[in-house]
Enzyme design. Structure first.
Site, PDB file in Angstrom:
ATOM      1  NE  ARG A   1      -3.856   5.714   1.824  1.00 20.34           N
ATOM      2  CZ  ARG A   1      -5.055   5.686   2.399  1.00 20.34           C
ATOM      3  NH1 ARG A   1      -5.904   6.699   2.194  1.00 20.34           N
ATOM      4  NH2 ARG A   1      -5.406   4.671   3.165  1.00 20.34           N
TER       5      ARG A   1
ATOM      6  CB  ILE B   1      -5.797   0.800   1.125  1.00 25.35           C
ATOM      7  CG1 ILE B   1      -4.450   1.547   1.125  1.00 25.35           C
ATOM      8  CG2 ILE B   1      -6.938   1.780   1.271  1.00 25.35           C
ATOM      9  CD1 ILE B   1      -4.322   2.541  -0.034  1.00 25.35           C
ATOM     10  CB  SER B   2      -2.890   0.052   6.095  1.00 27.30           C
ATOM     11  OG  SER B   2      -2.883  -1.348   6.185  1.00 27.30           O
ATOM     12  CE  LYS B   3      -7.924   3.606  10.919  1.00 24.63           C
ATOM     13  NZ  LYS B   3      -8.160   3.840  12.364  1.00 24.63           N
TER      14      LYS B   3
END
Length: 280
Positions: free
Chosen positions: A96, A122-124
């Protein structure tokens, strides 16, 4: 047979959003759209996931400890109800930290959404795990890989698309912001993901040439699920997308396509960027 798109990108012309009637989300579901069969996994909320994961901070990350930080992240996610083992393994494999700005690398494996430019994030990790698990549970009989194609609407930086590439035979991901499309292409090129195709175009129109899709997942929320998505969804497939209700709240919606029609369930409240038509 659809000709395989050459990785990492295919530039699509701007496509107008479909004009036919969308599937709308009302405060009460219509009789034509029955709720899906309840399950513990599907009922668990993103807010619950976020609070549980956030209670276990990762802390600063040095270059030498990025792998260890990723392992800590997946261990936190693995204890949450309903997270599919294949999703955990896929998130273990994708770095990530390579999808975010270098100044934010220390936060890469914390339970945070992070800016990626162009007003997007960017999503959790917990949200990614939640949404992808909602898809994987439909295909539990298939093992660790979905025997079909997935469509992602909203590529962003490319992280979720990379995770999805470990979960399905083939993945199409479409982005309407050219700068983000190009950033995702640069982020993904070193990974040499052969079954992932990046598209530049209007996600509201989907990508009919790649369908029918085993599942469609959206990283942006609109007032309704576009008709094009349900048209391009394979029988037995599932859509997972944030959608606004008549009351103005944004909730996570799951739609299953069955021989008897569309079955829909509204889950927890969420907060995603708006779903827009056209390209920038």
């Amino acid at each position: 047979m659809q000709k395989k798109t050459r990785f990492p990108a295919q530039i699509l012309p701007s496509v107008a959003a479909p004009k036919n009637a969308p599937v709308r989300v009302a405060g009460g579901l219509s009789a034509a759209i029955a709720q899906t069969v309840p399950s513990t996994a599907i009922q668990r909320g993103v807010s619950g996931y976020s609070s549980m994961v956030a209670s276990q901070p990762v802390g600063a990350i040095s270059a030498s400890s990025q792998q260890a930080a990723r392992e800590r992240m997946v261990k936190r996610l693995a204890v949450l109800d309903g997270v599919h083992p294949a999703v955990i393994e896929a998130m273990r494999l994708v770095p990530r930290h390579t999808f975010i700005d270098s100044a934010l690398v220390a936060k890469a494996y914390e339970e945070n959404s992070l800016p990626i430019g162009y007003g997007q994030t960017i999503s959790k990790p917990g949200v990614v795990a939640r949404m992808l698990s909602l898809i994987m549970h439909v295909y539990a009989h298939a093992g660790a890989r979905i025997p079909g194609r997935l469509l992602e609407v909203g590529t962003g930086c490319g992280y979720q698309a990379a995770v999805m590439s470990h979960l399905a035979t083939e993945v199409y991901s479409i982005e309407r912001v050219r700068g983000l499309h190009e950033r995702a292409r640069d982020n993904l090129r070193p990974l040499r993901v052969s079954n992932l195709h990046l598209l530049f175009g209007d996600g509201m129109a989907g990508f009919p040439s790649g369908g029918p899709y085993a599942a469609i997942i959206s990283a942006a929320g609109g007032e309704a699920i576009p008709q094009a998505w349900t048209d391009q969804l394979a029988m037995g497939g599932r859509i997972v997308a944030p959608t606004s209700t008549d009351g103005g709240r944004q909730v996570l919606i799951v739609i299953d396509k069955t021989p008897s029609g569309l079955r829909q369930q509204a889950l927890e409240a969420v907060h995603f960027v708006p779903l827009k038509s056209g390209v920038d």
